[in-house]
Motif scaffolding. Structure first.
Motif: not given
Length: 222
Positions: A1-21
């Motif tokens: 099964m291709n799960l890609a269309k099921y996924i919300d790719h998530t980044i919510l850590k408090p120390d995230v930078t613009d480049q990481e996003v």
């Protein structure tokens, strides 16, 4: 099964930078994930990076405790949509639910529904790890009554994440009226597939690339 269309790719850590996003956005475009899920601060950046693609923008609201007032959640949701969000993942008032203040919980969700005015999909995070099965059922029923489109298992910031049993219980409760998002502790293909088989139509994960490429990550949920 291709799960890609099921996924919300998530980044919510408090120390995230613009480049990481931006890296997360690039990964989402490369693998055709459903959306990128970020805190409200990053919504304008993500909307810019994803412009002209099919990848949606998701923002969390009242995150991660759900303890903001209804008025603030509504304003936060409105601002996120104005900044480019297509989907909103709000956290319920867990305390109100535990106290049996069901009218408050429903009105809290309704405040966000009304603020969105149909402009965005609303997912309600019920934080299953903090609830009894009866409370999980009640939270799903209240989300349905309030007019949400999804119920979601977890923030990924509490004591546990999604389980097959919780996803199955939530799906049994909402039926075809709402969809279910499994998030937290979904780090590999096998786990993600089990969540889908249990009834989830969306997966929230930070290990999304590993999930779709067959790799495995020991990374934190978000």
């Amino acid at each position: 099964m291709n799960l890609a269309k099921y996924i919300d790719h998530t980044i919510l850590k408090p120390d995230v930078t613009d480049q990481e996003v931006i890296k997360i956005c690039d990964e989402a475009k490369a693998h055709h994930f459903f959306s990128v899920c970020v805190n409200p601060y990053f919504v304008p950046l993500v909307a810019k990076e994803l412009q002209g693609t099919e990848v949606k923008v998701t923002s969390v609201i009242g995150f991660p405790l759900g303890a903001s007032t209804s008025e603030i959640k509504a304003l936060e949701a409105q601002k996120a949509v104005a900044d480019g969000a297509h989907e909103i993942d709000m956290v319920i008032s867990v305390s109100a639910l535990k106290d049996g203040k069901y009218d408050y919980v429903q009105k809290d969700i309704e405040a966000v529904v009304e603020a969105l005015k149909g402009k965005a999909t609303l997912k309600v995070i019920i934080e299953t790890c903090l609830l009894t099965d009866a409370e999980k059922v009640k939270a799903c029923e209240l989300s349905k009554a309030a007019g949400a489109q999804f119920v979601k298992t977890s923030t990924g910031f509490s004591t546990g994440g999604a389980t097959e049993a919780d996803v199955r219980l939530m799906k049994q409760t909402v039926g075809d009226a709402l969809e279910v998002k499994a998030s937290g502790a979904v780090r590999d293909y096998a786990t993600a597939l089990k969540m889908v088989e249990a009834g989830a139509t969306r997966i929230g994960a930070s290990s999304s690339v590993g999930i779709v490429t067959g790799g495995q990550s020991g990374a934190s949920d978000y």
